[in-house]
Design an enzyme around this catalytic site. Sequence first.
Site, PDB file in Angstrom:
ATOM      1  N   ASN A   8    -112.459 -27.060 118.609  1.00  0.00           N
ATOM      2  CA  ASN A   8    -111.317 -27.471 119.429  1.00  0.00           C
ATOM      3  C   ASN A   8    -111.318 -28.986 119.432  1.00  0.00           C
ATOM      4  O   ASN A   8    -112.102 -29.627 120.125  1.00  0.00           O
ATOM      5  CB  ASN A   8    -111.441 -26.915 120.849  1.00  0.00           C
ATOM      6  N   TYR A 156    -106.637 -20.007 119.379  1.00  0.00           N
ATOM      7  CA  TYR A 156    -106.772 -20.860 120.559  1.00  0.00           C
ATOM      8  C   TYR A 156    -106.157 -20.083 121.720  1.00  0.00           C
ATOM      9  O   TYR A 156    -104.949 -20.112 121.934  1.00  0.00           O
ATOM     10  CB  TYR A 156    -106.067 -22.204 120.338  1.00  0.00           C
ATOM     11  N   ASP A 197    -111.461 -21.045 120.117  1.00  0.00           N
ATOM     12  CA  ASP A 197    -111.623 -21.248 121.554  1.00  0.00           C
ATOM     13  C   ASP A 197    -111.027 -20.042 122.279  1.00  0.00           C
ATOM     14  O   ASP A 197    -109.809 -19.892 122.353  1.00  0.00           O
ATOM     15  CB  ASP A 197    -110.916 -22.545 121.968  1.00  0.00           C
ATOM     16  N   ASP A 303    -113.586 -32.761 124.116  1.00  0.00           N
ATOM     17  CA  ASP A 303    -114.289 -32.134 125.238  1.00  0.00           C
ATOM     18  C   ASP A 303    -114.991 -30.861 124.800  1.00  0.00           C
ATOM     19  O   ASP A 303    -115.692 -30.235 125.602  1.00  0.00           O
ATOM     20  CB  ASP A 303    -113.322 -31.856 126.392  1.00  0.00           C
ATOM     21  N   HIS A 304    -114.811 -30.464 123.550  1.00  0.00           N
ATOM     22  CA  HIS A 304    -115.530 -29.334 122.954  1.00  0.00           C
ATOM     23  C   HIS A 304    -116.416 -29.848 121.824  1.00  0.00           C
ATOM     24  O   HIS A 304    -116.198 -30.943 121.282  1.00  0.00           O
ATOM     25  CB  HIS A 304    -114.561 -28.298 122.377  1.00  0.00           C
ATOM     26  N   HIS A 468    -127.489 -41.564 146.698  1.00  0.00           N
ATOM     27  CA  HIS A 468    -128.161 -42.558 145.862  1.00  0.00           C
ATOM     28  C   HIS A 468    -127.977 -43.985 146.360  1.00  0.00           C
ATOM     29  O   HIS A 468    -128.577 -44.904 145.789  1.00  0.00           O
ATOM     30  CB  HIS A 468    -127.639 -42.471 144.417  1.00  0.00           C
TER      31      HIS A 468
END
Length: 514
Positions: A8, A156, A197, A303-304, A468
């Site tokens: 993807n 997809y 995907d 992002d894949h 933190h």
Amino acid sequence: MLRLVSWNINGIRSPLQGARYEEPSSCTAMAMGRILEKLDADIVCLQETKVTRDVLTEPLAIIEGYNSYFSFSRNRSGYSGVATFCKDSATPVAAEEGLSGLLATQNGDVGCYGNMDDFTQEELRALDSEGRALLTQHKICTWEGKEKTLTLINVYCPHADPGKPERLAFKMRFYRLLQIRAEALLAAGSHVIILGDLNTAHRPIDHWDAVNLECFEEDPGRKWMDGLLSNLGCESGSHMGPFIDSYRCFQPKQKGAFTCWSTVSGARHLNYGSRLDYVLGDRTLVIDTFQASFLLPEVMGSDHCPVGAVLNVSSVPAKQCPPLCTCFLPEFAGTQLKILRFLVHLKQDPVFKQSALQPSNQTQVHVHQNKARVRSTRSRPSKTGSSRGQKNLMSYFQPSSSRPQTSNLDLPSLGTLVTPKTSEEDVVANVVEGQAKASEAKDEKEIRTSFWKSLLGGPSPMPLCGGHREPCVLRTVKKPGPNLGRHFYMCARPQGPPTDPSSRCNFFLWSRPS
């Protein structure tokens, strides 16, 4: 060996994959070729290409050594879309766009559609209108020397937005259509691989936070995958689906094997993602020919990450590419008509051309007579000169005869220009008045400066997160609802497991409106 890779790519043109392999954007073909070379596969299946035919360029579609096939979204530009790149040594014998057969051209198609009576024509057309499926059919030769047919389904699958229940129904109907087509191809004697995907994390091991998700096992997409897939380790008598998840076949207990991460939260840094990308093969094919199934999380740019498999078979290339190949598109094949084709040279009669260029004697006589009449009617200025005649340029540089005469004015004497004396009190008063004005001007300037500093002082410092004690980041609510558009502060660290102290803490603070 036959190596397959699915990825993807999240936009094939953004920005021309230059960020992936540091290729200059001016060398489109070289950049795309470099990507295929790095993936090192005989067949590369890409999802979410986000291109339509009107914006597809030749350097993206025509790559030396490959033949490519694209499926485009019919309704939206820059949305969805899949593409398959095959090496010339793995040229398919047939290729087809869509699952329903409505987009088939009856020439070089894959065929075998199965029973689709449960779908209306409008529904089938809608399912295929987003460019989510592309089929290529190949001839392969096993290690025993037998020639068989292998059909790749590059998909997809739709994403089910929680806020849009109609998209979940669309997704499930797409799954159903995909399964009908795949099983019809199996029934016709072809081996089948579904890769791409699927937009569903099948098992809890495939999701970073499955424990905290409500009804994880009850998700319709996961139930569909349960019926489609077989588990090699399952007990006898249990359900055995027609396909096998090739990665879990080789790595049944591998944790953290994710293929998709949120880019907004920086979750990839701590591997806080899910496995949405698969290579699914029919049972016989996986057991007999699959040598490996792998993930490539080191490949950045989307992002894949890519996934793939290696088969112990060799490809038998077709002699000619199927008609769906992009090399046959008119805009790339050199057969598209250009505007110059509609412009032709006008052939004139030589006699007419000569008569048009050389006017007759009678015409020339009339022209000379007309010119003579025009000259005679013009008024000529007299040589004796008149005030209205044209002046010589040098006349503007001659000294003028009329010069201004100096007047006999009585200038005041030097003695009358002496400044009168002022008293000491007046001098002191003037000094005090000047100091007061200067002080008022200074105060006014300071007031004006402080006003603009308060107005243009910039944003207030970021608050520190509670976990933190580090500066937070400012985010905006984009989910529809009463808080849409509001700003809030949250921890700037990447998202990760709650047990990891280096991951994002739960700090949250609404931003006060300025």
